[in-house]
Design a protein around this motif. Structure first.
Motif, PDB file in Angstrom:
ATOM      1  N   ALA A 177       0.830  -1.213   0.000  1.00 54.69           N
ATOM      2  CA  ALA A 177       0.000   0.000   0.000  1.00 54.69           C
ATOM      3  C   ALA A 177       0.862   1.259   0.000  1.00 54.69           C
ATOM      4  O   ALA A 177       0.608   2.200  -0.762  1.00 54.69           O
ATOM      5  N   LYS A 178       1.883   1.268   0.820  1.00 53.16           N
ATOM      6  CA  LYS A 178       2.739   2.455   0.954  1.00 53.16           C
ATOM      7  C   LYS A 178       3.473   2.761  -0.341  1.00 53.16           C
ATOM      8  O   LYS A 178       3.454   3.899  -0.836  1.00 53.16           O
ATOM      9  N   GLN A 179       4.126   1.757  -0.932  1.00 53.27           N
ATOM     10  CA  GLN A 179       4.957   2.016  -2.106  1.00 53.27           C
ATOM     11  C   GLN A 179       4.120   2.334  -3.342  1.00 53.27           C
ATOM     12  O   GLN A 179       4.548   3.094  -4.198  1.00 53.27           O
ATOM     13  N   ARG A 180       2.924   1.760  -3.429  1.00 53.08           N
ATOM     14  CA  ARG A 180       2.073   2.110  -4.567  1.00 53.08           C
ATOM     15  C   ARG A 180       1.564   3.532  -4.438  1.00 53.08           C
ATOM     16  O   ARG A 180       1.375   4.229  -5.439  1.00 53.08           O
ATOM     17  N   ARG A 181       1.340   3.979  -3.224  1.00 48.38           N
ATOM     18  CA  ARG A 181       0.975   5.386  -3.029  1.00 48.38           C
ATOM     19  C   ARG A 181       2.166   6.294  -3.315  1.00 48.38           C
ATOM     20  O   ARG A 181       2.024   7.361  -3.891  1.00 48.38           O
ATOM     21  N   GLN A 182       3.364   5.856  -2.921  1.00 46.96           N
ATOM     22  CA  GLN A 182       4.559   6.669  -3.120  1.00 46.96           C
ATOM     23  C   GLN A 182       4.923   6.825  -4.592  1.00 46.96           C
ATOM     24  O   GLN A 182       5.258   7.911  -5.055  1.00 46.96           O
ATOM     25  N   ALA A 183       4.901   5.715  -5.339  1.00 48.09           N
ATOM     26  CA  ALA A 183       5.408   5.719  -6.708  1.00 48.09           C
ATOM     27  C   ALA A 183       4.324   5.742  -7.779  1.00 48.09           C
ATOM     28  O   ALA A 183       4.605   6.093  -8.919  1.00 48.09           O
ATOM     29  N   LEU A 184       3.091   5.361  -7.434  1.00 49.18           N
ATOM     30  CA  LEU A 184       2.019   5.333  -8.420  1.00 49.18           C
ATOM     31  C   LEU A 184       0.898   6.297  -8.060  1.00 49.18           C
ATOM     32  O   LEU A 184      -0.177   6.245  -8.640  1.00 49.18           O
ATOM     33  N   GLY A 185       1.166   7.177  -7.117  1.00 46.80           N
ATOM     34  CA  GLY A 185       0.120   8.080  -6.624  1.00 46.80           C
ATOM     35  C   GLY A 185      -0.412   9.018  -7.675  1.00 46.80           C
ATOM     36  O   GLY A 185      -1.565   9.435  -7.633  1.00 46.80           O
ATOM     37  N   THR A 186       0.426   9.364  -8.668  1.00 44.59           N
ATOM     38  CA  THR A 186      -0.016  10.272  -9.718  1.00 44.59           C
ATOM     39  C   THR A 186      -0.991   9.593 -10.672  1.00 44.59           C
ATOM     40  O   THR A 186      -1.738  10.237 -11.374  1.00 44.59           O
ATOM     41  N   LYS A 187      -0.979   8.229 -10.694  1.00 43.29           N
ATOM     42  CA  LYS A 187      -1.870   7.492 -11.584  1.00 43.29           C
ATOM     43  C   LYS A 187      -3.187   7.153 -10.895  1.00 43.29           C
ATOM     44  O   LYS A 187      -4.200   6.945 -11.526  1.00 43.29           O
ATOM     45  N   SER A 188      -3.131   7.020  -9.574  1.00 43.02           N
ATOM     46  CA  SER A 188      -4.329   6.621  -8.837  1.00 43.02           C
ATOM     47  C   SER A 188      -4.395   7.357  -7.518  1.00 43.02           C
ATOM     48  O   SER A 188      -3.398   7.511  -6.834  1.00 43.02           O
ATOM     49  N   GLN A 189      -5.581   7.820  -7.200  1.00 43.63           N
ATOM     50  CA  GLN A 189      -5.778   8.522  -5.935  1.00 43.63           C
ATOM     51  C   GLN A 189      -6.428   7.615  -4.884  1.00 43.63           C
ATOM     52  O   GLN A 189      -6.959   8.090  -3.895  1.00 43.63           O
ATOM     53  N   ASN A 190      -6.403   6.320  -5.123  1.00 43.62           N
ATOM     54  CA  ASN A 190      -6.993   5.371  -4.183  1.00 43.62           C
ATOM     55  C   ASN A 190      -6.291   5.439  -2.834  1.00 43.62           C
ATOM     56  O   ASN A 190      -5.083   5.639  -2.757  1.00 43.62           O
ATOM     57  N   GLY A 191      -7.075   5.241  -1.755  1.00 45.99           N
ATOM     58  CA  GLY A 191      -6.499   5.168  -0.426  1.00 45.99           C
ATOM     59  C   GLY A 191      -5.839   3.825  -0.196  1.00 45.99           C
ATOM     60  O   GLY A 191      -5.955   2.897  -1.013  1.00 45.99           O
ATOM     61  N   ALA A 192      -5.162   3.700   0.943  1.00 48.16           N
ATOM     62  CA  ALA A 192      -4.395   2.488   1.239  1.00 48.16           C
ATOM     63  C   ALA A 192      -5.286   1.248   1.291  1.00 48.16           C
ATOM     64  O   ALA A 192      -4.962   0.203   0.709  1.00 48.16           O
TER      65      ALA A 192
END
Length: 297
Positions: A135-150
């Motif tokens: 959850a953390k790394q997808r928010r860190q590195a893919l956050g610009t593609k998706s605004q989904n929460g953890a």
């Protein structure tokens, strides 16, 4: 990462041998609370450095993964998972040390006891750590593609990819990173603590424990950076990505062919900086919290 009897050297094997069940319970609770406090302090305080490291290691490249924007993306899952992960690790580490000492007849100062205990505790801690990292790394590195929460990221991963390939994708590569890291870090940390007073003539304090943790962590972080790069690539791989079909050695080989030795050591500076500072915070706060709890009880 740890402290107390673990960290400060306040408790010797002779005292351990005469501990009552009530004392053991106090030590268990102390390790639980101190580990949780230390883990949360480190993850929250040093989160931006971790974000930079993750984006440097991303297959998309640093700038496409977000650059310096939104460096606190992924903080919520990291903060939520840090306390239980660290608490589980410390409790397991202390109990494995006692168990392995009883089974082998070695003292708690044996580097083999430290290696076996830390490695076993890491495997247990990864049961919490891996989903949190997803959850953390997808928010860190893919956050610009998706605004989904953890929670939505984890639920989507489970629903589309299942338990093993979704929530626990990268479990093997995480273990492969954590065990070598622990095999280096914990014997070094315990050794530095034991040598502190004989070399300096100064009694062990939370500051000295923190300093020993920082040096041990920095050395371990530098040597295991390629394993961290592999773990990051696997966790960030798209569902249909070719990298998901490769074994861990093949992923490492692919990174080397693509970017050479610099690719394998991507994020070296922020990783070493993060874990050096993290080691200082983590071990120092663990030791300080344990001393405070021991004084109260």
């Amino acid at each position: 990462m740890e402290a107390a009897e673990i960290g400060s050297g306040v408790m010797n094997p002779d005292i351990v041998a005469t501990m009552t069940p009530e004392t053991s319970q106090h030590n268990f609770i102390n390790a639980l609370v101190a580990g949780g406090v230390a883990g949360m302090v480190v993850d929250i305080a040093l989160f931006p450095i971790d974000t930079v490291k993750t984006r440097l290691q991303s297959g998309r490249g640093f700038w496409r993964a977000g650059g310096f924007k939104g460096i606190y993306k992924g903080l919520a899952p990291a903060a939520a998972g840090s306390a239980p992960t660290a608490a589980l690790f410390f409790c397991a580490y202390e109990n494995f040390k006692k168990l392995f000492c009883d089974l082998s007849g070695c003292t708690k100062n044996s580097p083999y006891i430290h290696m076996a205990s830390a490695s076993s505790a890491e495997v247990l801690a990864c049961l919490i750590r891996v989903p949190v990292e997803i959850a953390k790394q997808r928010r860190q590195a893919l956050g610009t593609k998706s605004q989904n929460g953890a929670l939505q990221i984890l639920w989507t991963a489970y629903k589309t990819e299942g338990l093993r390939k979704g929530l626990y994708r990268g479990f093997g590569s995480t273990i492969m990173r954590e065990i070598p890291f622990s095999l280096i870090q914990f014997p070094l940390w315990e050794f530095f603590k034991l040598q502190w007073e004989p070399l300096t003539g100064i009694e062990s304090t939370p500051f000295s424990v923190a300093l020993c943790g920082a040096v041990a962590g920095g050395i371990s972080a530098g040597l295991t950076t390629p394993l961290d790069v592999v773990k990051t690539r696997i966790m960030l791989a798209e569902q249909n990505s070719a990298i998901r079909k490769l074994s861990i050695p093949k992923v490492m080989g692919s990174i080397y062919r693509e970017k050479g030795i610099t690719g394998l050591f991507a994020g070296f500076v922020p990783r070493v900086m993060w874990i050096t500072l993290g080691g200082a915070f983590f071990f120092g706060f663990y030791d300080l919290t344990t001393r405070m709890l021991a004084a109260q009880s």
